[in-house]
Design a protein around this motif. Structure first.
Motif, PDB file in Angstrom:
ATOM      1  N   PRO A  96       0.813  -1.219   0.000  1.00 12.74           N
ATOM      2  CA  PRO A  96       0.000   0.000   0.000  1.00 12.74           C
ATOM      3  C   PRO A  96       0.847   1.270   0.000  1.00 12.74           C
ATOM      4  O   PRO A  96       0.523   2.241  -0.703  1.00 12.74           O
ATOM      5  CB  PRO A  96      -0.824  -0.131   1.283  1.00 12.74           C
ATOM      6  CG  PRO A  96      -0.968  -1.612   1.469  1.00 12.74           C
ATOM      7  CD  PRO A  96       0.350  -2.175   1.041  1.00 12.74           C
ATOM      8  N   ARG A  97       1.937   1.288   0.753  1.00 14.35           N
ATOM      9  CA  ARG A  97       2.806   2.467   0.795  1.00 14.35           C
ATOM     10  C   ARG A  97       3.494   2.690  -0.548  1.00 14.35           C
ATOM     11  O   ARG A  97       3.617   3.819  -1.010  1.00 14.35           O
ATOM     12  CB  ARG A  97       3.845   2.318   1.899  1.00 14.35           C
ATOM     13  CG  ARG A  97       4.847   3.469   1.958  1.00 14.35           C
ATOM     14  CD  ARG A  97       4.167   4.788   2.262  1.00 14.35           C
ATOM     15  NE  ARG A  97       4.061   5.019   3.683  1.00 14.35           N
ATOM     16  CZ  ARG A  97       3.480   6.075   4.235  1.00 14.35           C
ATOM     17  NH1 ARG A  97       2.931   6.990   3.463  1.00 14.35           N
ATOM     18  NH2 ARG A  97       3.423   6.220   5.543  1.00 14.35           N
ATOM     19  N   GLU A  98       3.918   1.605  -1.190  1.00 14.73           N
ATOM     20  CA  GLU A  98       4.565   1.735  -2.496  1.00 14.73           C
ATOM     21  C   GLU A  98       3.580   2.249  -3.541  1.00 14.73           C
ATOM     22  O   GLU A  98       3.937   3.058  -4.396  1.00 14.73           O
ATOM     23  CB  GLU A  98       5.164   0.393  -2.921  1.00 14.73           C
ATOM     24  CG  GLU A  98       6.400   0.003  -2.118  1.00 14.73           C
ATOM     25  CD  GLU A  98       6.779  -1.454  -2.248  1.00 14.73           C
ATOM     26  OE1 GLU A  98       7.803  -1.833  -1.656  1.00 14.73           O
ATOM     27  OE2 GLU A  98       6.041  -2.220  -2.921  1.00 14.73           O
ATOM     28  N   ARG A  99       2.331   1.799  -3.451  1.00 17.64           N
ATOM     29  CA  ARG A  99       1.307   2.321  -4.356  1.00 17.64           C
ATOM     30  C   ARG A  99       1.093   3.816  -4.120  1.00 17.64           C
ATOM     31  O   ARG A  99       0.896   4.600  -5.058  1.00 17.64           O
ATOM     32  CB  ARG A  99      -0.014   1.580  -4.163  1.00 17.64           C
ATOM     33  CG  ARG A  99      -0.026   0.163  -4.729  1.00 17.64           C
ATOM     34  CD  ARG A  99      -1.352  -0.534  -4.379  1.00 17.64           C
ATOM     35  NE  ARG A  99      -1.403  -1.869  -4.930  1.00 17.64           N
ATOM     36  CZ  ARG A  99      -1.892  -2.164  -6.129  1.00 17.64           C
ATOM     37  NH1 ARG A  99      -2.383  -1.191  -6.891  1.00 17.64           N
ATOM     38  NH2 ARG A  99      -1.906  -3.400  -6.572  1.00 17.64           N
ATOM     39  N   GLU A 100       1.128   4.208  -2.849  1.00 12.43           N
ATOM     40  CA  GLU A 100       0.946   5.610  -2.507  1.00 12.43           C
ATOM     41  C   GLU A 100       2.086   6.451  -3.077  1.00 12.43           C
ATOM     42  O   GLU A 100       1.857   7.526  -3.652  1.00 12.43           O
ATOM     43  CB  GLU A 100       0.892   5.756  -0.982  1.00 12.43           C
ATOM     44  CG  GLU A 100       0.369   7.089  -0.495  1.00 12.43           C
ATOM     45  CD  GLU A 100       0.128   7.098   1.004  1.00 12.43           C
ATOM     46  OE1 GLU A 100      -0.475   8.072   1.487  1.00 12.43           O
ATOM     47  OE2 GLU A 100       0.558   6.139   1.693  1.00 12.43           O
ATOM     48  N   VAL A 101       3.302   5.948  -2.939  1.00 14.28           N
ATOM     49  CA  VAL A 101       4.462   6.648  -3.488  1.00 14.28           C
ATOM     50  C   VAL A 101       4.359   6.747  -5.004  1.00 14.28           C
ATOM     51  O   VAL A 101       4.604   7.808  -5.603  1.00 14.28           O
ATOM     52  CB  VAL A 101       5.774   5.927  -3.085  1.00 14.28           C
ATOM     53  CG1 VAL A 101       6.961   6.492  -3.867  1.00 14.28           C
ATOM     54  CG2 VAL A 101       6.022   6.068  -1.588  1.00 14.28           C
ATOM     55  N   LEU A 102       3.963   5.660  -5.649  1.00 16.04           N
ATOM     56  CA  LEU A 102       3.838   5.656  -7.104  1.00 16.04           C
ATOM     57  C   LEU A 102       2.748   6.622  -7.560  1.00 16.04           C
ATOM     58  O   LEU A 102       2.883   7.296  -8.582  1.00 16.04           O
ATOM     59  CB  LEU A 102       3.555   4.237  -7.595  1.00 16.04           C
ATOM     60  CG  LEU A 102       3.580   3.991  -9.106  1.00 16.04           C
ATOM     61  CD1 LEU A 102       4.829   4.565  -9.742  1.00 16.04           C
ATOM     62  CD2 LEU A 102       3.458   2.508  -9.396  1.00 16.04           C
ATOM     63  N   GLY A 103       1.666   6.699  -6.790  1.00 19.45           N
ATOM     64  CA  GLY A 103       0.612   7.651  -7.122  1.00 19.45           C
ATOM     65  C   GLY A 103       1.103   9.087  -7.060  1.00 19.45           C
ATOM     66  O   GLY A 103       0.756   9.924  -7.902  1.00 19.45           O
ATOM     67  N   LEU A 104       1.940   9.392  -6.072  1.00 18.56           N
ATOM     68  CA  LEU A 104       2.512  10.737  -5.959  1.00 18.56           C
ATOM     69  C   LEU A 104       3.528  10.990  -7.073  1.00 18.56           C
ATOM     70  O   LEU A 104       3.631  12.107  -7.588  1.00 18.56           O
ATOM     71  CB  LEU A 104       3.162  10.917  -4.588  1.00 18.56           C
ATOM     72  CG  LEU A 104       2.175  10.948  -3.412  1.00 18.56           C
ATOM     73  CD1 LEU A 104       2.915  10.891  -2.083  1.00 18.56           C
ATOM     74  CD2 LEU A 104       1.316  12.207  -3.476  1.00 18.56           C
ATOM     75  N   MET A 105       4.256   9.962  -7.467  1.00 24.17           N
ATOM     76  CA  MET A 105       5.165  10.088  -8.612  1.00 24.17           C
ATOM     77  C   MET A 105       4.377  10.448  -9.860  1.00 24.17           C
ATOM     78  O   MET A 105       4.831  11.233 -10.693  1.00 24.17           O
ATOM     79  CB  MET A 105       5.930   8.781  -8.827  1.00 24.17           C
ATOM     80  CG  MET A 105       7.001   8.503  -7.786  1.00 24.17           C
ATOM     81  SD  MET A 105       7.637   6.795  -7.895  1.00 24.17           S
ATOM     82  CE  MET A 105       8.330   6.773  -9.557  1.00 24.17           C
ATOM     83  N   ALA A 106       3.189   9.859  -9.995  1.00 28.25           N
ATOM     84  CA  ALA A 106       2.343  10.122 -11.165  1.00 28.25           C
ATOM     85  C   ALA A 106       1.914  11.581 -11.229  1.00 28.25           C
ATOM     86  O   ALA A 106       1.626  12.109 -12.306  1.00 28.25           O
ATOM     87  CB  ALA A 106       1.113   9.219 -11.138  1.00 28.25           C
ATOM     88  N   GLN A 107       1.876  12.247 -10.085  1.00 29.21           N
ATOM     89  CA  GLN A 107       1.526  13.665 -10.056  1.00 29.21           C
ATOM     90  C   GLN A 107       2.709  14.547 -10.450  1.00 29.21           C
ATOM     91  O   GLN A 107       2.586  15.763 -10.542  1.00 29.21           O
ATOM     92  CB  GLN A 107       1.043  14.054  -8.661  1.00 29.21           C
ATOM     93  CG  GLN A 107      -0.220  13.354  -8.221  1.00 29.21           C
ATOM     94  CD  GLN A 107      -0.572  13.669  -6.783  1.00 29.21           C
ATOM     95  OE1 GLN A 107      -0.375  14.805  -6.317  1.00 29.21           O
ATOM     96  NE2 GLN A 107      -1.067  12.686  -6.054  1.00 29.21           N
ATOM     97  N   GLY A 108       3.873  13.926 -10.656  1.00 28.96           N
ATOM     98  CA  GLY A 108       5.064  14.686 -11.014  1.00 28.96           C
ATOM     99  C   GLY A 108       5.845  15.160  -9.814  1.00 28.96           C
ATOM    100  O   GLY A 108       6.727  16.013  -9.934  1.00 28.96           O
ATOM    101  N   ARG A 109       5.553  14.597  -8.623  1.00 34.70           N
ATOM    102  CA  ARG A 109       6.230  15.025  -7.396  1.00 34.70           C
ATOM    103  C   ARG A 109       7.692  14.589  -7.372  1.00 34.70           C
ATOM    104  O   ARG A 109       8.044  13.504  -7.825  1.00 34.70           O
ATOM    105  CB  ARG A 109       5.529  14.435  -6.173  1.00 34.70           C
ATOM    106  CG  ARG A 109       4.064  14.789  -6.005  1.00 34.70           C
ATOM    107  CD  ARG A 109       3.861  16.182  -5.447  1.00 34.70           C
ATOM    108  NE  ARG A 109       2.500  16.335  -4.962  1.00 34.70           N
ATOM    109  CZ  ARG A 109       2.130  16.177  -3.682  1.00 34.70           C
ATOM    110  NH1 ARG A 109       3.028  15.849  -2.780  1.00 34.70           N
ATOM    111  NH2 ARG A 109       0.877  16.337  -3.329  1.00 34.70           N
ATOM    112  N   THR A 110       8.541  15.418  -6.790  1.00 31.71           N
ATOM    113  CA  THR A 110       9.932  15.055  -6.544  1.00 31.71           C
ATOM    114  C   THR A 110      10.007  14.188  -5.294  1.00 31.71           C
ATOM    115  O   THR A 110       9.041  14.106  -4.513  1.00 31.71           O
ATOM    116  CB  THR A 110      10.798  16.293  -6.323  1.00 31.71           C
ATOM    117  OG1 THR A 110      10.336  16.975  -5.137  1.00 31.71           O
ATOM    118  CG2 THR A 110      10.711  17.244  -7.518  1.00 31.71           C
ATOM    119  N   ASN A 111      11.169  13.564  -5.064  1.00 32.52           N
ATOM    120  CA  ASN A 111      11.350  12.765  -3.852  1.00 32.52           C
ATOM    121  C   ASN A 111      11.153  13.613  -2.606  1.00 32.52           C
ATOM    122  O   ASN A 111      10.569  13.163  -1.613  1.00 32.52           O
ATOM    123  CB  ASN A 111      12.733  12.119  -3.840  1.00 32.52           C
ATOM    124  CG  ASN A 111      12.854  10.992  -4.839  1.00 32.52           C
ATOM    125  OD1 ASN A 111      11.956  10.760  -5.639  1.00 32.52           O
ATOM    126  ND2 ASN A 111      13.974  10.288  -4.810  1.00 32.52           N
TER     127      ASN A 111
END
Length: 217
Positions: A153-168
């Motif tokens: 679930p956390r990895e999906r959350e991170v990937l979802g934020l990556m999809a928004q174009g977010r930086t680390n």
């Protein structure tokens, strides 16, 4: 940055053109239908195109179909869908093409013009800019079991934020974790999605596009 705009509402079309111009963006053309959009892209070769979904003559998905055509014929032109609606079929084709330079934002959720311009610049530079609601609906449309099922679930959350174009850094701030933790999650995502290091360095974009794949496309 040079852009073209496709929007059937004259007020919205002219208003967006003026807002972008005031922020240093060159608006090469602002048109009202898909045919004129394709002509404008061919003529001006912009860095990006801002496209509404429902354009004349049918007011259904002409804008998205034109966006898919642009990505096929002019892959260096970034495409930013800017609409009130989430249309999954052609959006999946657009986002699942295997390259960056794509975005999908919802009009009613854009409240900061500076953030919109930044998203447009990111798309023009080959990145992604996706509204979380778009991500949720596209991901919810997928029924195909895949390597995505192995993500936590956390990895999906991170990937979802990556999809928004977010930086680390931005992801870490959003999740209230360290950047080191974010880096670890992203490394796990790359491993589980079978995205080894490559010379192109596009693993981040490919991971996002893998996330947005929809069955039947």
């Amino acid at each position: 940055m040079r852009v073209v705009i496709a929007e059937d509402s004259a007020i919205l079309r002219d208003g967006l053109a003026q807002l972008l111009t005031l922020r240093g963006v060159e608006v090469a053309a602002a048109v009202e239908d898909a045919e004129a959009l394709l002509t404008a892209v061919d003529e001006h070769r912009p860095d990006a195109a801002v496209i509404d979904i429902r354009l004349p003559p049918g007011h259904t998905d002409e804008g998205l179909r034109a966006a898919v055509a642009i990505r096929r014929s002019s892959p260096r032109v970034g495409v930013l869908i800017f609409s009130q609606y989430v249309e999954t079929k052609y959006a999946a084709q657009l986002l699942g093409a295997g390259t960056g330079g794509v975005g999908y934002l919802l009009k009613e959720r854009v409240v900061d013009i500076a953030e919109f311009v930044e998203a447009l610049r990111r798309v023009a530079a080959g990145g992604t800019a996706l509204d979380p609601e778009v991500v949720a609906q596209l991901f919810g449309a997928s029924h195909r079991a895949s390597a995505l099922d192995t993500l936590t679930p956390r990895e999906r959350e991170v990937l979802g934020l990556m999809a928004q174009g977010r930086t680390n850094h931005s992801i870490a701030a959003s999740l209230v974790v360290s950047e080191r933790a974010v880096e670890k999650h992203i490394s796990n995502i790359f491993t589980k999605l079978d995205l080894p290091p490559s010379e192109t360095g596009h693993r981040r974009v490919l991971a996002v596009l893998r996330y947005l794949e929809v069955s039947g496309t």
